[in-house]
Motif scaffolding. Structure first.
Motif, PDB file in Angstrom:
ATOM      1  N   LEU A 153      69.677  -8.344  81.591  1.00  0.00           N
ATOM      2  CA  LEU A 153      69.186  -6.970  80.726  1.00  0.00           C
ATOM      3  C   LEU A 153      68.791  -8.213  79.137  1.00  0.00           C
ATOM      4  CD1 LEU A 153      72.629  -4.973  81.247  1.00  0.00           C
ATOM      5  CD2 LEU A 153      70.380  -4.371  81.382  1.00  0.00           C
ATOM      6  N   PHE A 177      60.423  -0.666  83.741  1.00  0.00           N
ATOM      7  CA  PHE A 177      61.877  -0.191  83.272  1.00  0.00           C
ATOM      8  C   PHE A 177      62.357   0.410  84.093  1.00  0.00           C
ATOM      9  CE2 PHE A 177      59.089  -0.048  78.835  1.00  0.00           C
ATOM     10  CZ  PHE A 177      60.044  -0.506  78.324  1.00  0.00           C
ATOM     11  N   HIS A 178      61.855   1.319  85.183  1.00  0.00           N
ATOM     12  CA  HIS A 178      63.906   1.603  86.005  1.00  0.00           C
ATOM     13  C   HIS A 178      64.136   0.391  86.887  1.00  0.00           C
ATOM     14  CE1 HIS A 178      64.090   1.792  90.397  1.00  0.00           C
ATOM     15  NE2 HIS A 178      65.018   3.284  90.128  1.00  0.00           N
ATOM     16  N   TYR A 202      64.014  -2.971  85.427  1.00  0.00           N
ATOM     17  CA  TYR A 202      64.869  -3.346  84.116  1.00  0.00           C
ATOM     18  C   TYR A 202      66.357  -2.406  84.228  1.00  0.00           C
ATOM     19  CZ  TYR A 202      66.653  -4.219  79.948  1.00  0.00           C
ATOM     20  OH  TYR A 202      67.163  -4.614  78.453  1.00  0.00           O
ATOM     21  N   LEU A 203      66.491  -1.562  84.527  1.00  0.00           N
ATOM     22  CA  LEU A 203      67.712  -0.697  83.758  1.00  0.00           C
ATOM     23  C   LEU A 203      68.813  -0.015  85.677  1.00  0.00           C
ATOM     24  CD1 LEU A 203      66.163   2.438  81.968  1.00  0.00           C
ATOM     25  CD2 LEU A 203      68.022   0.749  81.196  1.00  0.00           C
ATOM     26  N   TYR A 204      67.815  -0.398  86.457  1.00  0.00           N
ATOM     27  CA  TYR A 204      69.040   0.224  87.538  1.00  0.00           C
ATOM     28  C   TYR A 204      68.841  -0.817  89.077  1.00  0.00           C
ATOM     29  CZ  TYR A 204      68.325   4.737  85.481  1.00  0.00           C
ATOM     30  OH  TYR A 204      68.073   5.485  84.728  1.00  0.00           O
ATOM     31  N   ASP A 253      68.922   2.858  76.702  1.00  0.00           N
ATOM     32  CA  ASP A 253      67.405   3.154  77.804  1.00  0.00           C
ATOM     33  C   ASP A 253      67.095   3.954  78.293  1.00  0.00           C
ATOM     34  OD1 ASP A 253      65.043   1.351  76.389  1.00  0.00           O
ATOM     35  OD2 ASP A 253      66.147  -0.586  76.987  1.00  0.00           O
ATOM     36  N   ASP A 254      68.059   4.757  79.121  1.00  0.00           N
ATOM     37  CA  ASP A 254      67.519   5.381  79.768  1.00  0.00           C
ATOM     38  C   ASP A 254      66.845   6.576  79.605  1.00  0.00           C
ATOM     39  OD1 ASP A 254      69.657   6.280  78.969  1.00  0.00           O
ATOM     40  OD2 ASP A 254      70.758   6.136  81.366  1.00  0.00           O
ATOM     41  N   PHE A 261      73.691  -6.483  69.953  1.00  0.00           N
ATOM     42  CA  PHE A 261      73.063  -6.609  71.595  1.00  0.00           C
ATOM     43  C   PHE A 261      71.353  -5.904  70.997  1.00  0.00           C
ATOM     44  CE2 PHE A 261      70.296  -5.135  75.602  1.00  0.00           C
ATOM     45  CZ  PHE A 261      71.257  -5.691  76.750  1.00  0.00           C
ATOM     46  N   LEU A 299      67.669  -8.724  72.865  1.00  0.00           N
ATOM     47  CA  LEU A 299      66.454  -8.576  72.927  1.00  0.00           C
ATOM     48  C   LEU A 299      65.599  -8.585  71.799  1.00  0.00           C
ATOM     49  CD1 LEU A 299      67.862  -4.900  73.566  1.00  0.00           C
ATOM     50  CD2 LEU A 299      67.183  -7.009  74.946  1.00  0.00           C
ATOM     51  N   THR A 331      59.884   4.880  76.724  1.00  0.00           N
ATOM     52  CA  THR A 331      59.669   5.080  77.909  1.00  0.00           C
ATOM     53  C   THR A 331      60.186   5.732  79.173  1.00  0.00           C
ATOM     54  OG1 THR A 331      58.852   3.008  77.762  1.00  0.00           O
ATOM     55  CG2 THR A 331      58.549   3.418  79.700  1.00  0.00           C
ATOM     56  N   MET A 332      61.470   5.911  78.788  1.00  0.00           N
ATOM     57  CA  MET A 332      62.174   6.717  80.065  1.00  0.00           C
ATOM     58  C   MET A 332      62.135   8.274  80.501  1.00  0.00           C
ATOM     59  SD  MET A 332      62.253   4.449  82.075  1.00  0.00           S
ATOM     60  CE  MET A 332      63.569   4.962  83.674  1.00  0.00           C
ATOM     61  N   ARG A 360      60.077  10.548  81.273  1.00  0.00           N
ATOM     62  CA  ARG A 360      60.099  10.379  82.653  1.00  0.00           C
ATOM     63  C   ARG A 360      59.807  12.502  83.773  1.00  0.00           C
ATOM     64  NH1 ARG A 360      65.513   7.681  85.078  1.00  0.00           N
ATOM     65  NH2 ARG A 360      65.869   8.164  83.066  1.00  0.00           N
TER      66      ARG A 360
END
Lengths: 94, 977
Positions: free
Chosen positions: A24, A39-40, A42-44, B682-683, B718, B723, B869-870, B873
Motif C-alpha cells: 500500500l 488503481f484497482h 493497487y486497492l484490491y 481511495d476507492d 498515513f 505516501l 480516480t476511483m 468509475r
C-alpha cells in the motif's frame, strides 16, 4: 504479540493499529491519462501470503509512527520492524 | 466412617459447616468441596447433560467432568462450578444441577431409556420438520432442557480486576518438576513466577506417599517452598490457572482471590493476569484416563490416582468395599496407599496377564476385564469378562496417563503419539517454552528431576544467568508400564465422555455416517466439548476411532486445543469495564455548565454531549428542541462543538498536502479564509467532511466530524508518512486543547462584538462568510474565530484554549441574556442541519460517493488526490445513480421514519422495486411538519414527484414528495448576511 519498535523497544501489539500489506506504500500517481486499472490493482489486489509478509502497523497509542513489520503469518514470528522511510529506501535499492 | 483417623493436609480441629442440596454437612479446613462431600459419604452429586444419568465425583482436579455444582444462591450464584476446585469455606452452599425433581429421582431420566432416539446428531435429524415447529415448539423445549446450571439473571456483585506481570522464567505448575525448576532459576537471580491452579502448592507431592532424600516428600516440599518464599525475585502464585499461551511469551492467567463470592466484596474476587515472559517451562504433569466398560459412569467409580489423593491428602475413605481396575502400575500404588490408610480394598483387577504383582497381601485378578458395572444411584457390583460378580461400592479405575500438554498446542502445536507409554506427547511447543517431566511423557520421578536440571541449566545459560549449584534429589522409585489400548470395542452403554454423554455407540454411529475426521467427530458427537474440554475423554474417543478406522493413533490425530485451559468467567475478562466504565467517556469543556443548566446528555462515540436543555414546564423533548431551534433562528444560540476533530497542519507542503487528502482544491485557499472540504477514501467512497482554515502561508487548521476524528488523523498520518514521506508537513491533534462553540443566529454578530477585543472588526465587510482569524476575547483570552455555519444562520465558531472554556461559557451566557441567547444541544443541531440539507454521519455511511451526495462537481479532475480516480468509475456515475434529496410527507401531519425505503407508487414493496432510502428525519419547527433527507434514484431530477416511503417494520407506507434538500433559506442569504 510484541512488536520491537525501532525507537521504543518492545511494545505490546495492542498499542498498534493494523492496516495491511506494505505494498500500500506504493500508491500509483494520477496522471493525465491514468488507467483506473492501476488503481484497482493497487486497492484490491493485496498480497495475503501464508508465511513471510511485510505489513503496515500504526503505533497509534504511542509515537504515531507507521512501521513496516515483517511477520510470518503462520506462526506470528516477527522477523523485522522498520520505519516506513527505511523500508521504502531498502525496497527501492532492490 | 468416611475419614481416616490421622494423616493428610487437613486440619481436623477446624470444622467447617456447609450445605449440599439443603442438607447441613461438616467438612475440614483444607478440604475441597469434593473431598468434603466424599468425607460425608456423598458420591452422587449431579445428573448428566443429555440422559440425566446419576453422576458422581470422578476426579480430584480441574479436569473434573461430572461433579459440577451450582455454588451459592441468588445474585451470588455461579453455575457449573467444579466441586474439585473449590476450597471449602464455612457457610458454603452448593446445589446439584440438571434435574427436574430431586437429585435421586430425576424425571428427565426418561431420556436414558430413550437413548436410542437421542444418539449422535439427533438435533440435526429430529428437529427438521415441520419447519414452523422450530421456533414455537422445539427451540423452547431444547432451551429449557439444555445447559446444566442456572444464571441468577442479576448483576454480578463481585469485582474483577486485571493486571500485568513480567518475568524471565514462568513456571507453569508447582509439582515436583515445577518447584525444582523454579528453585534452580531462583538461585541464579532470575525473575521467576510460579503459577498453580491449586490452593496448596506441591502438585502430586500433596497426594503421594513418596520418600525424598530419606524423608517424607511433604517435608522436602516444605523446605523448597520456604527457600522459594525467601527470594525477592520469585513470585509464588497458587490459586492461579494459566488458561492460555499466546504469541511471543505472553500468557493469560486467572487468579482466584476469594472462593467465597461474598468475601471482601470491595476487593477483586478474581484477577486476570497478562504475564510477559522471556521463557517458560511447562510442568503440568499428567492426567489419568478411564477404561471403557458398560455403565462405567456410575457414581462410586473414580479415577485411581484421584482416589489415592482423596485418601492421602484429605483422609477420605471413599468406600467400604473398594475395588481397583487398572491396566498399569499406578493402580497398585492406589491399592497400597488405601490399604495402608486402613481402607477395605477387596480386589484389584489388572488387564495385564503377565505381571508380577507388586503387592501380595491383596486379592487380585490378572488378565481380566470388567464387562459391566451394576447399581442404581451408586455402583453395587461389577461383572468380569469371565462372568464373575464382585460386590463393591467403590471402584478406582486407571487407564494410564495423558501428559497435560494443552498449553503446547495453543499456537497450533500438534502432539505426537508415544508408542512406549501409549499417550500423546508434546511435539512442537511454542518457541521459548520447554516441557518438563510428566507433561513431556516422563513418568518416573527420578527422571523428572534429572530432566528439570538438564533443561533448566541450558535455559538459564541462554538467558544469560550464571550457573549455580543445585543438590541432587533422591526419590523413591516407581515403575510405570501401561498396556496398549484394546483392539476390540466394548458393547452396551459405555461412556467415553462423561460430561457430554458421548458413548462408544455414538462414535461408531458418527463414523458410520461419514464423520471420520476427529474435528468432525467432535462437532457431531460433542465429544470433548464444554467445561472439561475432554481432558479425560479425548484420547479414549480417539482410541475407538483408531480401532474403527483401523489406523494408528498418530494418523487419527487429535483435535486442536484452544484457550482457555479451564473456564474463565466472563466477569474476569470484563474486569472493571462494566456499567458506565464499559468504555472510557470524554466530557466536553462545558459539561459542568451544561449539567447545571439541566442538560440531558447523549453518548456520541466516547463523548457525553448535551442533547437538549429542558426548561421547567416542558413535558417532551420535542418542546425543548423546537424552542432551541426557533430561538436560535430568531435570536442567537450557542452549542459546544468541541467534539469535532481538530488537526493542526503546518509545514511548507501543507497546502499541497490538503490538496492531496481532500477531493476539492485547497492549494489556492487565501490566508484568513475557511473552506468546506470533502475527503474520499481511495476507492472513491466519501469518507469524511469538515472545514479547513488557513491562518498563514504554512499553517492550516482542519476540523473533522466527531465520529471520524481518530480515523481521519490516522489516515492523514498515513498520507504523510507512507505516501508522501518527503513532504514538509507536521500534524498534531488539538481536539482536546481547543474548546469550540458554535454561535448561531441573526444576533450572533452583535453578541460576539461584545466579547471581542474592540480593536477587531467583525463586520460583514471585514469578516465575511468563510472568514477566519486569530483574535482575543473577554479581555485577553486568545481565540480563533471562524465564520462558518452548519445551522444556515449567520453563524460563527469560536475556539478558545480549553482551560478558559468554563469561564467563557458562563460569561457569554450572562452577556447573551439581553440577546435572548439559548444553549442548544445535538438534537437542535441535527434539526437545523437537516433543514439546511447538510450531510452528516447518516449520509456519509461508507457506501455513498460525492456524486450521491450531490457534490460530484467538487471533486478535482486535475490533480492527484485520494479517491478522485476511483470516484470516476463508470458504475458510480451511472444515469440512474442515487442522489441525496429532501422529502416532505404529502399529509403534513404524518411523521417520516428514517430507514424507510422508497418505492414507486403503485409498485409492490419489494427489493426489486427499491429506489433508495431515507437517511435522516426531523420535525422542522420552522416549516411545522416532518422533513427528511434520503437517497433516491435520480432524485435531483425528480423534485415534486410523489413516491411511497415504506417502513415494513411498522407496516407503514407514507406518501412523500421529493424536494430539494435545502428546506430552509435555500439561497443561503442568511448565512452571508
Amino acid at each position: 504479540m510484541i512488536i520491537q519498535h525501532p525507537d521504543l523497544g518492545p511494545r505490546d501489539s495492542s498499542e498498534f493499529v493494523y492496516k495491511g500489506d506494505a505494498e500500500l506504500l506504493f500508491r500509483p500517481k494520477r496522471t493525465e491519462n491514468t488507467d483506473q486499472k492501476i488503481f484497482h490493482d493497487y486497492l484490491y489486489l493485496r498480497n495475503n501470503p501464508a508465511g513471510k509478509h511485510c505489513e503496515l502497523w500504526y503505533h497509534e497509542y504511542g509515537d504515531r509512527s507507521w512501521l513496516v513489520v515483517t511477520r510470518d503469518t503462520t506462526n506470528h514470528e516477527i522477523l523485522k520492524v522498520e520505519h516506513v522511510e527505511d523500508y521504502i529506501k531498502s525496497y527501492k535499492a532492490k | 466412617m468416611y475419614r481416616t483417623k490421622t494423616g493428610g493436609l487437613i486440619n481436623r480441629k477446624k470444622v467447617l459447616n456447609f450445605s449440599f442440596n439443603g442438607k447441613n454437612l461438616k467438612g475440614l479446613e483444607g478440604d475441597t468441596l469434593s473431598s468434603a462431600l466424599l468425607g460425608n459419604g456423598i458420591h452422587l452429586v449431579g445428573r448428566s447433560f443429555k440422559y440425566h444419568r446419576p453422576r458422581g465425583i470422578f476426579t480430584s482436579g480441574s479436569e473434573e467432568p461430572s461433579a459440577l455444582v451450582q455454588l451459592d444462591e441468588k445474585k451470588f450464584t455461579e453455575p457449573n462450578i467444579r466441586a474439585t476446585t473449590v476450597k471449602l469455606f464455612d457457610g458454603l452452599v452448593a446445589n446439584s444441577q440438571n434435574h427436574f425433581g430431586s437429585l435421586s429421582w430425576d424425571f428427565m431420566r426418561i431420556n436414558d431409556y430413550l437413548s436410542n432416539f437421542l444418539s449422535a446428531g439427533f438435533y440435526y435429524k429430529t428437529f427438521m420438520w415441520p419447519k414452523a415447529f422450530w421456533e414455537k415448539v422445539y427451540e423452547p423445549i431444547i432451551r429449557n432442557a439444555a445447559g446444566l446450571g442456572k444464571l441468577s439473571k442479576e448483576p454480578d456483585p463481585s469485582i474483577y480486576d486485571k493486571g500485568f506481570l513480567h518475568c524471565d522464567l514462568l513456571v507453569i505448575g508447582a509439582g515436583p518438576s515445577g518447584l525444582y525448576s523454579a528453585l534452580i532459576a531462583a538461585r541464579t537471580g532470575a525473575k521467576v513466577i510460579i503459577v498453580d491452579e491449586d490452593f496448596t502448592l506441591g502438585g502430586s507431592l500433596n497426594g503421594e506417599k513418596l520418600e525424598i532424600n530419606g524423608g517424607l516428600c511433604t517435608d522436602w516440599l516444605g523446605t523448597i517452598l520456604s527457600e522459594l518464599t525467601s527470594f525477592k525475585n520469585v513470585r509464588l502464585m497458587p490459586k492461579t490457572t494459566l488458561y492460555g499461551s499466546f504469541d511471543h511469551g505472553i500468557y493469560g492467567a486467572l487468579e482466584i482471590r476469594n472462593y467465597n463470592s461474598r468475601d471482601n466484596l470491595k476487593k477483586p474476587r478474581h484477577i486476570l493476569w497478562k504475564i510477559y515472559s522471556k521463557f517458560s517451562v511447562l510442568c503440568t504433569g499428567a492426567l489419568e484416563r478411564s477404561i471403557l466398560f458398560e455403565n462405567n459412569d456410575l457414581p462410586g467409580i473414580m479415577l485411581s490416582k484421584s482416589m489415592r489423593h482423596y485418601c492421602n491428602r484429605w483422609g477420605v475413605i471413599p468406600g467400604q468395599h473398594i475395588s481397583i481396575y487398572t491396566n498399569n502400575d499406578d493402580g497398585w500404588e492406589t491399592a497400597k496407599d488405601l490399604k495402608e490408610a486402613g481402607c477395605n480394598v477387596i480386589c484389584i483387577i489388572d488387564q495385564r496377564p503377565d505381571i508380577n504383582p507388586p503387592i501380595k497381601n491383596i486379592d487380585y485378578v490378572l488378565g481380566r476385564k470388567i464387562a459391566k458395572a451394576y447399581g442404581n444411584l451408586r455402583i453395587s457390583s461389577i461383572k468380569l469378562d469371565n462372568g464373575k460378580i464382585i460386590k463393591t461400592d467403590c471402584l478406582a479405575v486407571s487407564g494410564g496417563f495423558n501428559p497435560n500438554l494443552h498449553l503446547t498446542c495453543h499456537q497450533r502445536g500438534r502432539p505426537k503419539w508415544d508408542e512406549l507409554n501409549h499417550c500423546f506427547i508434546p511435539n512442537n511447543p511454542p518457541k521459548n517454552m520447554s516441557v518438563i517431566g510428566a507433561a513431556n511423557g516422563i513418568f518416573n520421578y527420578q527422571d523428572i528431576f534429572k530432566d528439570s536440571k538438564i533443561k533448566l541449566t541450558k535455559i538459564l545459560q541462554n538467558l544469560g544467568h550464571k550457573k549455580v549449584s543445585i543438590e541432587e534429589v533422591k526419590i523413591s522409585n516407581r515403575v510405570y508400564k501401561v498396556s496398549p489400548f484394546p483392539k476390540n470395542i466394548p458393547e452396551g452403554k459405555v461412556w467415553v465422555d462423561l460430561q457430554n454423554d458421548v458413548t462408544v455407540k455414538d462414535i461408531k454411529l458418527a463414523v458410520h455416517e461419514g464423520f471420520h475426521s476427529v474435528e468432525l467427530l467432535k462437532r457431531y458427537t460433542t465429544l470433548g466439548m464444554a467445561t472439561d474440554q475432554g481432558k479425560n475423554s479425548n484420547v479414549l474417543g480417539l482410541s475407538i476411532l483408531s480401532v474403527i478406522k483401523n489406523k494408528p493413533m498418530d494418523e487419527v490425530g487429535t483435535t486442536i486445543f484452544r484457550p482457555p485451559f479451564t473456564p474463565v468467567p466472563i466477569g474476569a475478562f470484563a474486569g472493571r469495564s462494566r456499567g458506565k466504565h464499559f468504555k472510557p467517556f470524554r466530557l466536553t469543556p462545558s459539561h459542568n455548565w451544561a449539567k447545571s443548566n439541566n442538560a440531558v446528555f447523549v453518548e456520541a462515540g466516547n463523548w457525553l454531549r448535551a442533547q437538549w436543555f429542558p426548561l421547567k414546564g416542558e413535558k417532551t423533548w420535542r418542546e425543548s428542541v423546537d424552542r432551541e431551534v426557533i430561538q436560535t433562528r430568531t435570536n442567537v444560540g450557542i452549542c459546544d462543538v468541541t467534539t469535532l476533530g481538530k488537526i493542526d497542519i503546518k509545514g511548507k507542503d501543507a497546502g499541497a498536502f490538503l490538496n492531496f487528502v481532500y477531493a476539492n482544491n485547497f492549494g489556492k485557499l487565501p490566508i484568513g479564509k475557511v473552506r468546506y472540504g470533502l475527503m474520499l477514501r481511495d476507492d472513491g467512497i466519501a469518507f469524511d467532511d469538515g472545514t479547513t482554515a488557513r491562518f498563514s502561508e504554512n499553517h492550516f487548521v482542519m476540523t473533522t466530524t466527531t465520529a471520524n476524528a481518530v480515523t481521519v488523523f490516522r489516515h492523514l498520518e498515513f498520507c504523510k508518512q507512507c505516501l508522501n514521506p518527503d513532504w514538509d508537513v507536521h500534524l498534531i491533534s488539538t481536539t482536546d486543547h481547543w474548546a469550540q462553540f458554535a454561535v448561531a443566529g441573526p444576533k450572533s454578530r452583535k453578541l460576539l462584538q461584545e466579547i471581542c477585543d474592540p480593536k477587531i472588526d467583525i463586520s460583514n465587510d471585514k469578516f465575511p462568510f468563510m472568514a477566519c482569524g486569530e483574535i482575543n476575547v473577554l479581555k485577553g483570552i486568545p481565540a480563533r474565530l471562524f465564520r462558518i455555519s452548519f445551522s444556515g444562520e449567520l453563524a460563527y465558531e469560536i475556539a478558545i484554549p480549553r482551560r478558559y472554556a468554563d469561564f467563557f461559557i458562563k460569561e457569554i451566557s450572562e452577556i447573551g441574556k439581553k440577546y435572548n441567547l439559548v444553549p442548544y444541544g445535538t438534537e437542535a443541531l441535527g434539526v437545523m442541519r437537516i433543514e439546511k440539507g447538510h450531510a452528516a454521519g447518516n449520509e456519509l455511511n461508507g457506501q455513498t460517493t460525492a456524486n450521491n451526495l450531490g457534490l460530484g462537481k467538487m471533486v478535482s479532475k486535475l490533480n492527484d488526490c485520494i479517491g478522485n480516480t476511483m470516484s470516476e468509475r463508470e458504475e458510480l456515475n451511472k444515469e440512474n445513480t442515487l442522489k441525496l434529496v429532501g422529502f416532505i410527507p404529502t399529509n403534513k401531519n404524518q411523521s417520516l421514519v428514517a430507514g424507510s425505503h422508497f418505492i414507486e407508487k403503485g409498485q409492490t414493496e419489494n427489493l426489486e422495486n427499491d429506489q433508495g432510502w431515507m437517511s435522516s428525519v426531523a420535525f422542522s419547527p420552522m416549516l411545522k411538519h416532518s422533513i427528511g433527507l434520503g437517497y433516491i434514484i435520480r432524485g435531483n431530477q425528480r423534485y415534486g414527484e410523489k413516491v411511497h416511503a415504506v417502513n415494513p417494520l411498522r407496516k407503514e407506507i407514507i406518501e412523500v414528495e421529493i424536494h430539494s434538500p435545502h428546506f430552509y433559506d435555500p439561497e443561503g442569504e442568511l448565512l452571508r448576511g
